[in-house]
Enzyme design. Structure first.
Site, mmCIF file in Angstrom:
data_model
loop_
_atom_site.group_PDB
_atom_site.id
_atom_site.type_symbol
_atom_site.label_atom_id
_atom_site.label_comp_id
_atom_site.label_asym_id
_atom_site.label_seq_id
_atom_site.Cartn_x
_atom_site.Cartn_y
_atom_site.Cartn_z
ATOM 1 C CB CYS A 81 -1.762 2.670 2.096
ATOM 2 S SG CYS A 81 -3.483 2.128 1.938
ATOM 3 N N GLY A 82 -1.460 1.355 -1.193
ATOM 4 C CA GLY A 82 -1.834 1.580 -2.588
ATOM 5 C C GLY A 82 -3.244 2.095 -2.766
ATOM 6 C CG HIS A 101 2.958 -7.125 1.098
ATOM 7 N ND1 HIS A 101 1.611 -7.067 1.346
ATOM 8 C CD2 HIS A 101 3.364 -5.856 0.879
ATOM 9 C CE1 HIS A 101 1.208 -5.811 1.276
ATOM 10 N NE2 HIS A 101 2.251 -5.061 0.995
ATOM 11 C CG ASN A 151 0.807 -5.719 5.133
ATOM 12 O OD1 ASN A 151 -0.076 -5.258 5.841
ATOM 13 N ND2 ASN A 151 1.877 -4.997 4.789
ATOM 14 C CD GLU A 178 -4.334 -3.806 4.608
ATOM 15 O OE1 GLU A 178 -3.551 -2.885 4.914
ATOM 16 O OE2 GLU A 178 -5.357 -3.629 3.917
ATOM 17 C CB CYS A 214 -4.368 -5.062 0.926
ATOM 18 S SG CYS A 214 -2.697 -4.512 1.346
ATOM 19 N N GLY A 219 -0.855 -5.099 -1.175
ATOM 20 C CA GLY A 219 -0.974 -6.555 -1.143
ATOM 21 C C GLY A 219 -1.287 -7.133 -2.505
#
Length: 292
Positions: A75-76, A172, A203, A221, A230, A233
């Site tokens: 998770c960025g 993704h 995602n 998500e 995100c 993302g």
């Protein structure tokens, strides 16, 4: 059981952060769902658990649970909030922190302007490693990349969208749209997320290109639904656009929660860098219900 928590957000992507450096809280998926619940719990897209170093050369370990209680790889936006949390809590004095995640080691860096930059590692375009099942499909080549047709079931009228599958430590599916405001994110997002060709779910990103240095993005998500931002993302969308020859090496990604900046030189050994805000909203304590 009563626990303390910190509520944080990065570009509107919000988190409950738990300090487990002195011991695991032993939470269950039902506990994570309760904490994420916006009516009965604290409310969050993800729950972040800060844990002690698992190995020499690593400062912390970091676990991420989605709002549905499931643990995910990366998770960025959460990584930036993680770095801000350990610094603000005095758990680390370092500007660059090495953190173990399920998908590998990341290194968030606190910058003088208050934002946080994260080396998100190398993007993965090999469909089998995303993972994305391409059996029977023919890709459409563009630039150095490929777009794959994805048939969506459950529509009143059969529909096929072209997606770029890419992993940023988590899967993704990025598609180009003319206008993110009118894109059917809430209608097709769940269909893409749970598509049988993505065996770990995915995602779903909806990207509108403004110019070669700017895009607009919405993401549905996996396990959380549409979020205001995100981080992975944004990285996936930017690198997909760069591979397709549509974007330059530095891209501003405008989400509904704010702007994230992505940098990727485009080579096979070049990591992706994500920069954006990380803010504490409030702190508190909450009593967890008795759950199995």
């Amino acid at each position: 059981m009563q626990i303390r928590f910190t509520k944080m957000q990065g570009a509107g992507n919000d988190f409950v952060v738990l300090d487990e450096t002195q011991g695991r809280l032993g939470l269950t998926p039902a506990h994570y769902r309760f904490l994420a619940d916006r009516h009965f719990g604290v409310g969050a897209d993800q729950i972040l658990s800060v844990r002690p170093s698992p190995a020499p050369g690593i400062d912390f370990e970091y676990a991420i649970h989605n709002a549905d209680g499931g643990e995910v790889e990366q998770c960025g936006n959460g990584a930036r909030c993680f770095a801000r949390f350990v610094r603000d809590k005095g758990l680390s004095r370092k500007d660059t922190i090495r953190v173990q995640t399920l998908s590998g080691v990341i290194a968030p860096q606190l910058t003088p302007d208050g934002r946080v930059t994260v080396d998100m590692g190398l993007p993965v375009f090999d469909p089998a490693r995303v993972p994305f099942d391409t059996e029977g499909l023919q890709p459409v080549a563009q630039g150095l990349g490929q777009k794959w047709p994805l048939a969506l079931a459950g529509q009143a009228q059969a529909a096929t969208v072209l997606i770029v599958p890419v992993s940023m430590g988590n899967p993704h599916a990025v598609q180009l749209v003319e206008d993110v405001d009118t894109a059917p994110v809430l209608q097709t997002g769940p269909l893409i997320e749970n598509h049988a060709r993505f065996v770990q779910r995915v995602n779903a990103g909806f990207m509108q290109i403004v110019n070669r240095q700017q895009v607009r993005l919405r993401v549905y998500e996996r396990g959380a639904g549409e979020t205001l931002a995100c981080g992975t993302g944004a990285c996936a969308a930017a690198v997909a656009g760069i591979r397709l020859g549509l974007l330059d090496a530095h891209v501003d990604v405008d989400t509904r929660g704010g702007r994230l900046s992505i940098g990727w030189a485009g080579g096979p050994a070049d990591p992706v860098f994500l920069t954006g805000p990380a803010t504490t909203v409030f702190e508190g304590q909450i009593t967890l219900p008795d759950t199995p």
